[in-house]
Design an enzyme around this catalytic site. Structure first.
Site, PDB file in Angstrom:
ATOM      1  CG  ASP A 200      -1.778   1.118   1.461  1.00  0.00           C
ATOM      2  OD1 ASP A 200      -2.830   1.121   0.830  1.00  0.00           O
ATOM      3  OD2 ASP A 200      -1.443   2.027   2.249  1.00  0.00           O
ATOM      4  CD  GLU A 249      -2.320   2.559  -3.375  1.00  0.00           C
ATOM      5  OE1 GLU A 249      -3.440   3.051  -3.563  1.00  0.00           O
ATOM      6  OE2 GLU A 249      -1.741   2.618  -2.265  1.00  0.00           O
TER       7      GLU A 249
HETATM    8  C1  GLC Z   1      -4.102   3.135   0.026  1.00  0.00           C
HETATM    9  C2  GLC Z   1      -5.371   2.375   0.321  1.00  0.00           C
HETATM   10  C3  GLC Z   1      -6.402   3.323   0.829  1.00  0.00           C
HETATM   11  C4  GLC Z   1      -5.879   3.972   2.084  1.00  0.00           C
HETATM   12  C5  GLC Z   1      -4.523   4.622   1.867  1.00  0.00           C
HETATM   13  C6  GLC Z   1      -3.865   4.954   3.154  1.00  0.00           C
HETATM   14  O1  GLC Z   1      -4.262   4.038  -0.996  1.00  0.00           O
HETATM   15  O2  GLC Z   1      -5.781   1.678  -0.830  1.00  0.00           O
HETATM   16  O3  GLC Z   1      -7.629   2.694   1.056  1.00  0.00           O
HETATM   17  O4  GLC Z   1      -6.770   4.960   2.533  1.00  0.00           O
HETATM   18  O5  GLC Z   1      -3.639   3.762   1.180  1.00  0.00           O
HETATM   19  O6  GLC Z   1      -3.460   3.779   3.808  1.00  0.00           O
END
Ligand code: GLC
Ligand code: CA
Length: 546
Positions: A200, A249
């Site tokens: 993430d 991500e």
């Molecule tokens: C990522 C997750 C999201 C979350 C963010 C902070 O983007 O997919 O849902 O709010 O990280 O952890």
């Protein structure tokens, strides 16, 4: 290709545990609920699931404020339930990818609890601190969720940094101890037989070293992407040793950095989730013109050809529903959902489907503030209201952009609560339940679900659709997205009308080709050059002498 690169031939499916299936009737989805639906995942034909965050958390950011990285939130079940789920999925050859928030913990995590009490704690340096008297904040940096990225901590005379909510303090990746902790956590889950991770918020890990004010307070301070590399290198041995797929991500990543991170020899990731095709935060009118989509998608397709592998997605738990965002949920809800499926899944790369996307679920389109649960949406509402924006305008914005649009319970049947639970769910359902649900769509040969099943089969059965080269046929218009996939002289062509108007084209020749799959029941003498609104066609091109 080595056996460890299974993910290149795979189709992934993201599960949002809160909203998949509730097995114990408390209105919240859970791990045994997922286990009870393994046959459904199998019938879809997916090869791996990505479980969105299920760790014990402070429930501030829906599971992304973790209090314990080695456990399951009690609302979702137990570690024994987790193990049972992994065993059940593996038994039908579905692999398991789990989420891991690397950038921050919860303020309730024991590391932060110790860190905030005194400066001499071994955990103090796990987080990022600057001196603060409580009234002056260290600089102008802002969090992704609005307001300052700093929160004062009177106990130590400091403020701590949080790129997201104040309840999500950022970890200090400069500290080798933090790197070691995360590597240990990865190993711990590898021992429980997970097959990989979706990491993430990776682009947030490195902050500007000088802690000076920045021109764009919401983004500039963390996008030192080159500096992230050495941190990620700390995870590489454990990922490699355990043959884990690493999915990052990577919001806002540029191509040069992406290529470093995906480097087949020295990179850190197998797949990157980049967002060049998703621009709805920046603009009031969220939709990207088709010409821009052609450019943005093709850029990644071309740049990674022969070098690395693309991740393909149009939905996740942070985005509005694709049919509402890219498609036409009003006039062509079914056809546009199907067209979008063909459009992105048959490009080169590993497709991800987000739960409910395969049903063509549109946005939840909630009407009242009370309907929302997502902290980002609630913050947005209050910020806009304070800025003088009328409530109706704010609610209209949320109805198109809120993350809650995609977080509603998955409808399994036309029954109350969509058969998701017998108890009122934690969040409302998406309208349209009577026809848009798993059971009804399974019976319908023309449903979005049936079309998705076909797409998955084609994607996996036809080598050219898997590993063939991608080539954009630039139609120079604002309606059609046309591309070819070619492998050893075997040519396939995808033609999608991404608009709600009829499109005509002379740009490409369809005569020497066979129509293999379409989302329209075509009559025999329909004109090849006239493409109906949201019509999608897959052609097999006859071998042409060149
Ligand atoms: C990522 C997750 C999201 C979350 C963010 C902070 O983007 O997919 O849902 O709010 O990280 O952890
Ligand atoms: Ca439950």
């Amino acid at each position: 290709m080595t056996a460890t690169e299974w993910w290149r031939q795979a189709v992934g499916y993201e599960i949002y545990p809160q909203s998949f299936f509730d097995s114990n009737h408390d209105g919240i989805g859970d791990l045994p609920g997922i286990q009870s639906k393994v046959a459904y995942l199998q019938s879809l034909g997916v090869d791996f699931v990505w479980l969105a965050s299920f760790y014990p958390s402070g429930h501030v950011d829906s599971g992304y404020d973790v209090t314990d990285y080695r456990n399951v939130d009690p609302q979702f079940g137990t570690l024994a339930d987790f193990d049972a789920l992994v065993t059940a999925l593996h038994a039908v050859n579905i692999k398991v990818v789990i989420d891991l928030a690397l950038n921050h913990t919860s303020i309730q995590h024991p590391w932060f609890q110790a860190a905030q009490r005194d400066r001499t704690s071994a955990y103090h340096d796990y987080y990022i601190w600057r001196d603060s008297d409580g009234t002056t904040l260290p600089n102008n940096w802002e969090s992704v969720f609005g307001t300052s990225a700093w929160t004062p901590n009177p106990a130590t005379g400091e403020a701590y940094l949080h790129s997201f909510a104040p309840e999500q303090p950022d970890l200090n990746w400069e500290n080798p101890a933090v790197q070691r902790e995360m590597a240990d956590i990865v190993q711990w889950w590898a021992n429980r037989h997970v097959d990989g991770f979706r990491f993430d918020g990776v682009t947030h890990l490195k902050k500007c070293a000088d802690f000076a004010d920045v021109a764009h307070p919401r983004t500039d301070y963390y996008r030192d992407l080159a500096g992230v590399g050495p941190y990620l290198a700390a995870l590489r041995p454990v990922l490699q040793r355990n043959h884990l797929v690493a999915i990052g991500e990577a919001g806002g990543i540029d191509m040069a950095t992406a290529k470093q991170w995906l480097d087949p020899e020295n990179g850190y990731f197998d797949l990157l989730l980049e967002f060049d095709h998703v621009h709805f935060w920046e603009t009031a009118e969220p939709k990207l013109p088709v010409a821009d989509l052609r450019a943005n998608m093709s850029k990644w397709q071309v740049a990674l050809e022969g070098y690395a592998w693309n991740a393909l997605f149009i939905e996740n738990h942070d985005l509005p529903r694709a049919v509402s965002y890219y498609g036409d949920g009003t006039a062509y809800p079914r056809r546009s959902a199907q067209a979008l499926g063909m459009w992105y899944m048959l490009m080169k790369g590993t497709p991800f489907i987000y739960q409910g996307q395969e049903l063509g679920l549109p946005n939840a389109h909630f009407k009242r503030l009370d309907d929302y649960r997502d902290l980002d949406s609630l913050n947005y509402y209050h910020r806009q209201l304070a800025a003088g924006v009328p409530e109706t305008a704010i609610l209209a914005q949320l109805a198109t952009k809120s993350r809650d649009n995609a977080r509603t319970p998955l409808p399994w049947t036309p029954d109350e609560y969509g058969g998701f639970s017998t108890h009122q769910p934690w969040i409302g359902l998406t309208p349209g339940l009577a026809t848009r649900n798993v059971a009804t769509e399974q019976q319908d040969p023309h449903s979005v679900l049936t079309f998705y099943q076909q797409l998955i089969q084609f994607k996996k059965a036809i080598p050219a659709l898997q590993s063939g080269r991608y080539e954009l046929i630039d139609t120079q218009d604002n309606q059609l997205y046309v591309y070819r996939r070619t492998l050893n002289g075997d040519n396939w062509q995808v033609v999608v009308n991404m608009s709600s108007q009829v499109a005509t084209t002379q740009e490409f020749d369809l005569t020497a080709s066979e129509l293999i799959l379409t989302n329209l029941r075509v009559d025999a003498d329909s004109d090849d050059q006239v493409i109906q609104p949201w019509e999608a066609r897959l052609y097999h091109l006859r071998k042409v002498e060149q």
